[in-house]
Design a protein around this motif. Sequence first.
Motif, PDB file in Angstrom:
ATOM      1  N   GLY A   1      36.758  39.108  53.307  1.00  0.00           N
ATOM      2  CA  GLY A   1      36.541  38.020  54.260  1.00  0.00           C
ATOM      3  C   GLY A   1      37.270  36.745  53.935  1.00  0.00           C
ATOM      4  N   ASN A   2      38.384  36.829  53.212  1.00  0.00           N
ATOM      5  CA  ASN A   2      39.169  35.651  52.819  1.00  0.00           C
ATOM      6  C   ASN A   2      38.395  34.706  51.912  1.00  0.00           C
ATOM      7  OD1 ASN A   2      41.501  36.392  54.317  1.00  0.00           O
ATOM      8  ND2 ASN A   2      40.513  35.647  56.187  1.00  0.00           N
ATOM      9  N   LYS A   3      37.403  35.243  51.224  1.00  0.00           N
ATOM     10  CA  LYS A   3      36.619  34.433  50.293  1.00  0.00           C
ATOM     11  C   LYS A   3      37.328  34.317  48.947  1.00  0.00           C
ATOM     12  CE  LYS A   3      32.119  35.552  52.360  1.00  0.00           C
ATOM     13  NZ  LYS A   3      30.738  36.053  52.106  1.00  0.00           N
ATOM     14  N   ALA A   4      36.820  33.405  48.119  1.00  0.00           N
ATOM     15  CA  ALA A   4      37.372  33.225  46.779  1.00  0.00           C
ATOM     16  C   ALA A   4      36.909  34.345  45.865  1.00  0.00           C
ATOM     17  CB  ALA A   4      36.941  31.883  46.209  1.00  0.00           C
ATOM     18  N   THR A   5      37.831  34.850  45.074  1.00  0.00           N
ATOM     19  CA  THR A   5      37.537  35.865  44.063  1.00  0.00           C
ATOM     20  C   THR A   5      38.247  35.475  42.774  1.00  0.00           C
ATOM     21  OG1 THR A   5      37.247  37.670  45.656  1.00  0.00           O
ATOM     22  CG2 THR A   5      37.832  38.292  43.412  1.00  0.00           C
ATOM     23  N   VAL A   6      37.595  35.732  41.641  1.00  0.00           N
ATOM     24  CA  VAL A   6      38.226  35.547  40.340  1.00  0.00           C
ATOM     25  C   VAL A   6      38.133  36.864  39.584  1.00  0.00           C
ATOM     26  CG1 VAL A   6      38.130  34.361  38.109  1.00  0.00           C
ATOM     27  CG2 VAL A   6      37.714  33.075  40.215  1.00  0.00           C
ATOM     28  N   MET A   7      39.260  37.290  39.018  1.00  0.00           N
ATOM     29  CA  MET A   7      39.295  38.506  38.212  1.00  0.00           C
ATOM     30  C   MET A   7      39.932  38.205  36.866  1.00  0.00           C
ATOM     31  SD  MET A   7      40.162  41.536  40.997  1.00  0.00           S
ATOM     32  CE  MET A   7      39.499  42.825  39.939  1.00  0.00           C
ATOM     33  N   ARG A   8      39.574  38.996  35.864  1.00  0.00           N
ATOM     34  CA  ARG A   8      40.129  38.845  34.525  1.00  0.00           C
ATOM     35  C   ARG A   8      40.499  40.215  33.968  1.00  0.00           C
ATOM     36  NH1 ARG A   8      34.424  37.042  31.837  1.00  0.00           N
ATOM     37  NH2 ARG A   8      33.363  39.063  32.002  1.00  0.00           N
ATOM     38  N   LEU A   9      41.394  40.196  33.011  1.00  0.00           N
ATOM     39  CA  LEU A   9      41.783  41.432  32.347  1.00  0.00           C
ATOM     40  C   LEU A   9      40.629  41.907  31.464  1.00  0.00           C
ATOM     41  CD1 LEU A   9      44.322  43.253  32.139  1.00  0.00           C
ATOM     42  CD2 LEU A   9      44.896  41.996  30.048  1.00  0.00           C
ATOM     43  N   ASP A  10      40.317  43.182  31.505  1.00  0.00           N
ATOM     44  CA  ASP A  10      39.185  43.687  30.729  1.00  0.00           C
ATOM     45  C   ASP A  10      39.510  43.712  29.233  1.00  0.00           C
ATOM     46  OD1 ASP A  10      40.747  45.930  30.233  1.00  0.00           O
ATOM     47  OD2 ASP A  10      39.676  47.234  31.616  1.00  0.00           O
ATOM     48  N   GLY A  11      38.502  44.030  28.435  1.00  0.00           N
ATOM     49  CA  GLY A  11      38.650  43.997  26.993  1.00  0.00           C
ATOM     50  C   GLY A  11      39.695  44.937  26.452  1.00  0.00           C
ATOM     51  N   VAL A  12      39.929  46.026  27.153  1.00  0.00           N
ATOM     52  CA  VAL A  12      40.926  47.010  26.722  1.00  0.00           C
ATOM     53  C   VAL A  12      42.329  46.577  27.115  1.00  0.00           C
ATOM     54  CG1 VAL A  12      41.614  49.443  26.870  1.00  0.00           C
ATOM     55  CG2 VAL A  12      39.193  48.820  26.934  1.00  0.00           C
ATOM     56  N   GLY A  13      42.415  45.735  28.145  1.00  0.00           N
ATOM     57  CA  GLY A  13      43.713  45.297  28.642  1.00  0.00           C
ATOM     58  C   GLY A  13      44.361  46.278  29.586  1.00  0.00           C
ATOM     59  N   ALA A  14      43.543  47.193  30.142  1.00  0.00           N
ATOM     60  CA  ALA A  14      44.090  48.242  31.006  1.00  0.00           C
ATOM     61  C   ALA A  14      43.800  48.018  32.473  1.00  0.00           C
ATOM     62  CB  ALA A  14      43.527  49.594  30.577  1.00  0.00           C
ATOM     63  N   ALA A  15      42.795  47.210  32.786  1.00  0.00           N
ATOM     64  CA  ALA A  15      42.394  47.022  34.180  1.00  0.00           C
ATOM     65  C   ALA A  15      41.838  45.617  34.375  1.00  0.00           C
ATOM     66  CB  ALA A  15      41.349  48.075  34.579  1.00  0.00           C
ATOM     67  N   TRP A  16      41.601  45.276  35.645  1.00  0.00           N
ATOM     68  CA  TRP A  16      41.066  43.967  36.000  1.00  0.00           C
ATOM     69  C   TRP A  16      39.640  44.115  36.510  1.00  0.00           C
ATOM     70  CZ3 TRP A  16      43.825  39.367  35.384  1.00  0.00           C
ATOM     71  CH2 TRP A  16      45.156  39.520  34.959  1.00  0.00           C
ATOM     72  N   GLU A  17      38.809  43.111  36.185  1.00  0.00           N
ATOM     73  CA  GLU A  17      37.401  43.136  36.586  1.00  0.00           C
ATOM     74  C   GLU A  17      37.023  41.821  37.252  1.00  0.00           C
ATOM     75  OE1 GLU A  17      35.482  43.868  32.871  1.00  0.00           O
ATOM     76  OE2 GLU A  17      35.767  41.820  32.113  1.00  0.00           O
ATOM     77  N   GLU A  18      36.138  41.903  38.250  1.00  0.00           N
ATOM     78  CA  GLU A  18      35.695  40.698  38.941  1.00  0.00           C
ATOM     79  C   GLU A  18      34.768  39.891  38.041  1.00  0.00           C
ATOM     80  OE1 GLU A  18      34.795  40.735  43.141  1.00  0.00           O
ATOM     81  OE2 GLU A  18      35.562  42.776  43.310  1.00  0.00           O
ATOM     82  N   VAL A  19      34.832  38.581  38.193  1.00  0.00           N
ATOM     83  CA  VAL A  19      34.084  37.665  37.343  1.00  0.00           C
ATOM     84  C   VAL A  19      33.024  36.937  38.169  1.00  0.00           C
ATOM     85  CG1 VAL A  19      34.243  35.666  35.809  1.00  0.00           C
ATOM     86  CG2 VAL A  19      36.113  37.321  35.893  1.00  0.00           C
ATOM     87  N   GLY A  20      31.771  37.073  37.787  1.00  0.00           N
ATOM     88  CA  GLY A  20      30.685  36.291  38.380  1.00  0.00           C
ATOM     89  C   GLY A  20      30.075  36.850  39.633  1.00  0.00           C
ATOM     90  N   ALA A  21      30.809  37.568  40.412  1.00  0.00           N
ATOM     91  CA  ALA A  21      30.284  38.127  41.660  1.00  0.00           C
ATOM     92  C   ALA A  21      31.242  39.199  42.158  1.00  0.00           C
ATOM     93  CB  ALA A  21      30.113  37.042  42.723  1.00  0.00           C
ATOM     94  N   ILE A  22      30.712  40.174  42.823  1.00  0.00           N
ATOM     95  CA  ILE A  22      31.520  41.253  43.377  1.00  0.00           C
ATOM     96  C   ILE A  22      31.693  41.019  44.874  1.00  0.00           C
ATOM     97  CG2 ILE A  22      31.724  43.742  43.701  1.00  0.00           C
ATOM     98  CD1 ILE A  22      31.766  42.851  40.790  1.00  0.00           C
TER      99      ILE A  22
END
Length: 440
Positions: free
Chosen positions: A220-241
């Motif tokens: 819905g064109n909302k704000a999203t923040v993602m970070r690199l996971d601990g392994v460094g292989a994928a990205w994960e959403e931060v604070g809310a999905i």
Amino acid sequence: MRWVLMCCLGWTLHLSASGLVQAQPLSAPWEQVGTSPGASTGEASYTSLAFGTDGKPYVAYTDVSNGSKATVARLNAQGSGWEVVGGAGFSDGAAYRISLALGPDGKPYVAYTDAVNGNGVTVMRLNAMETGWEVVGGVGFSDGPTSYKALAFGPDGRPYVAFQDGSHASKASVMRLNVGGTDWEIVGTAGFSTGQADHLSLAFSAAGKPYVAYQDHGHGNKATVMRLDGVGAAWEEVGAIGGFSAGLAEFLSLVFGPDGKPYLAYQDDTQDDKALLVRLNAAETGWELVGGNVFSAGEADHISLAFGPDSKPYVAYTDESYGDKATVMRLNAAGTAWETVGGMGFSAGAADYTSLAFGPDGKPYVAFRDNSRGNMAAVMRWTRAVGPVNTSGPAPVPTLSHWALLLMGLILAASAGAARRFLIATNGRKRNSLKSGAYF
């Protein structure tokens, strides 16, 4: 004892007169940086501001009067004007959506959309002799065309670029320069956002993880923040999905605060496109509003967030309620509301592409395209320092005026009598409700 106190008084007055400890009220004005008409010689777009290791402000921009190629200027040694660094219009062709950052090697780097190389991402840096610019890792290194992008340096000293990846349905991707410095490599997975990603902003946590904020078309064109996971292989959403803003979010600006938390400033369409600031909550389960409410008077565009040396968040933007002029606001001391820094709409005319950074003098600087001066690049700074000033140089040498002040103090002390006392207030702070100065 009085002689010692009056020595202190003389020295305090000398420092105050030299401007080293003197402060000004919140209503202090903004001033133009450099006496030349602007930081560019002609029309400019996509202004981006950063400070070099030499303490000088650098401004990168699309040089419209020079074939829309990339140009970088810095304030000259006298502080009286702007000088082009490494040659004007150094990119092969038109350069759009420029992002400027200073590398650990002290060199300015720019990332941009490269019109003559498939609209891919190209990064260039100033060469060692400062006579030109050199390509970093190859031109147009993204697999497809790109638009929004952000450049930042990781704790490994390598440049990272977050961008809208045209080869992956315009989703978000992050690439970094490889260890050999010869090519660029994908960080995690390419095209990691749910949908198209606009208004990307990149920042690193104290732990060295890259975080990317963006407008997520997949939610819905909302704000999203993602970070690199601990392994460094994928990205994960931060604070809310699934996007955490109330509505459509634009002009996102992501920065880590001194508390180690990510802060995000953006425009929210459910709030009449006004600006607000949120931060990740302690449990990392959601995002919380900072300052109690939205803070711009009207629609806020070209939002730029930075933390001052006083540890407060400052936000620069253009405010529609003030003729789209530049405005800067900061969180108050209690953290409950926002206060205007130097007056609403301080630029002479409408502004675009506002970019905020703090100088070594403790003052906020804002670069922008100045519509009142033929759309030239301009830089203004607040006339008040908001935190510690870099005074790592040698201690001031006593001057004739200092000794005159000291002699005056000795005379006053001799005539004041043993029973009198005085208070000295310095650095703009009040002690016992007295204004700055000496009291007998």
